[in-house]
Every structure is written in structure tokens, then in C-alpha cells.
Design an enzyme around this catalytic site. Sequence first.
Site, PDB file in Angstrom:
ATOM      1  N   SER A 158       0.851  -1.190   0.000  1.00 32.22           N
ATOM      2  CA  SER A 158       0.000   0.000   0.000  1.00 32.22           C
ATOM      3  C   SER A 158       0.886   1.238   0.000  1.00 32.22           C
ATOM      4  CB  SER A 158      -0.900   0.020   1.244  1.00 32.22           C
ATOM      5  OG  SER A 158      -1.568   1.268   1.377  1.00 32.22           O
ATOM      6  N   LYS A 212       2.090  -2.912   5.942  1.00 34.09           N
ATOM      7  CA  LYS A 212       2.348  -2.760   4.512  1.00 34.09           C
ATOM      8  C   LYS A 212       3.791  -2.350   4.227  1.00 34.09           C
ATOM      9  CE  LYS A 212      -1.750  -3.955   3.124  1.00 34.09           C
ATOM     10  NZ  LYS A 212      -1.953  -5.201   2.341  1.00 34.09           N
ATOM     11  N   TYR A 224      -1.898  -0.798  10.139  1.00 35.91           N
ATOM     12  CA  TYR A 224      -1.987  -1.083   8.708  1.00 35.91           C
ATOM     13  C   TYR A 224      -0.720  -0.617   7.993  1.00 35.91           C
ATOM     14  CZ  TYR A 224      -3.875  -1.102   3.947  1.00 35.91           C
ATOM     15  OH  TYR A 224      -4.090  -1.325   2.600  1.00 35.91           O
TER      16      TYR A 224
END
Length: 271
Positions: free
Chosen positions: A147, A164, A160
Site C-alpha cells: 500500500s 504494509k 496497517y
Amino acid sequence: MARFQDRSIIVTGAGSGIGRAAATLFAAEGGKVVVADINDTADATVQAIRDAGGTAEAIRIDAGSEEDVAKAVALACDRFGGLDVMFANAGISGGMANIFDTDVSLITEVLRVNLIGPYLAVKHAAPRIAERAGQTGRGGAIILTASVAGIRSGAGSPAYSASKAGVINLAMVSAQQLSGSNVRVNAICPGLTETGMTKPTFDYARDANKMDRVGRLNPLRRGAQPEELAKVALFLASDDASYVNGQAIAVDGGLSSSHPVTKQEYGRTAV
């Protein structure tokens, strides 16, 4: 085009979003696809592929479970004679809490799915892909979904984003450790994309007549559709990318191309 004719492919998180788009496109280009997802939405993806004349098998897996990932690899090898491509796409968001309000159990779960999942995909898929490459004389590929949140701050929660960032580094380390195997490993770094994970954001914008604000921070001034990300994954999986290895490709409308600056409007300078 038939870039994946008779090639065996696994796509995780293929019940919706980028994974479903990729599985559909792989099959449309001749691939034989194992559609893996934790939900039974994998069945709908498989049905759509078969209705279009493609080949696919569904399997329900937890992408962060070593036993489940091994089962998916075994299914591809048993049904399709080996494995050529692994697209480790499955992931979860982990909410938007800051560092101080995030429970350790949530961070642990996000890392388990988003980082350990791709690690397991490499661990179990790479030997089979390398074996197939040795038999066919053509290379194989592993694609990981990272991401833009893994590149720098501002695009996701701490849990998150950290997961990533790990995926990006995993792609680099894996490419190095697979030296000489003819297996390439790359990552894609999506920006804001309309998937199940981001559905509330897009639904709110449509209901409030504010779609013009979605993706407004990137130069293209819009969010992406899953197919736009899937096409980049297919490129990385194909022989067209035969010399692309150990890279993290941002597919974000240009969001990550700049540090924060005074905004420029086309044709005039913003004050």
C-alpha cells in the site's frame, strides 16, 4: 491476449475488490486460477469466470494461516499440474485508531493477515513456482499487495501502515533470497481504491454528492477502480515484466510522488 495460457495461478482475497478483478483478468488471458478467500464470495468469482469460459477453483482460506496457505498451493498443484504465479493480495484494514488507542491484539491480527500472510505465500509458493520454472524453462512470479501507506505516513492507521511497510521490504528480501530460481517477487502499492475495505468512504461520498473530494490529494483527483490495480498486478506476473524484480510499484494516481506542498491548480497558481 493470452499471456497466461495454461498457467496455474493463485489469487488470495479473490472474493472481491482487487483480488476478484485480478482473478477474472488472469482467467480471461488463459490462466487456471485458484480463487482463495476467507469468505464464500470466492464462489461467485469462480462462477463468473466459468460463465465467461474460464477455468477456476474456489477454496476458503485464512491467508494468515500456514495450514490454509499450504492447502491452496497444494490445490493449484493437484488440479493444474504445478504453480506459476502467486498473487498474495488478501488483507484487512485494522481501523483508523492512533498508536495510543490501538490495542495490541488488533496490531497482532493486522500483522498476522497483512504481513505474515504474504510471508507464508512466499514460503509455500516459491518452491513450487521455482520447480515449475525449471520444468517449463519460463519464469514464475509472486506479487504482494502492499500500500502507499507502507511508503510513508498519512494513508492508513499505524497498524496497517506498519504491516504494509513490511510487505514492501518482504518483496525485496524475497527477490534476493530467490536469486537464481527464475522466480520474481514484486509488490504493488495501491492508493485509494474502491473495494470492500473502502466501500463506506465511497458510499458516503456518493450519498453526500461529494465524489469530487474522493482522491482529491492526488494529481488525477480521483480514486481507483479495482481493475486498474489488477492490470498492474497482471503486468508484474507476466513475461512483459521479465526484468522487473524486487520492486514496489505505487499505483496511486501520483499521490506518493510529492511531499506536502502549496497546491498548484492547472493553469494557475494557488495562493
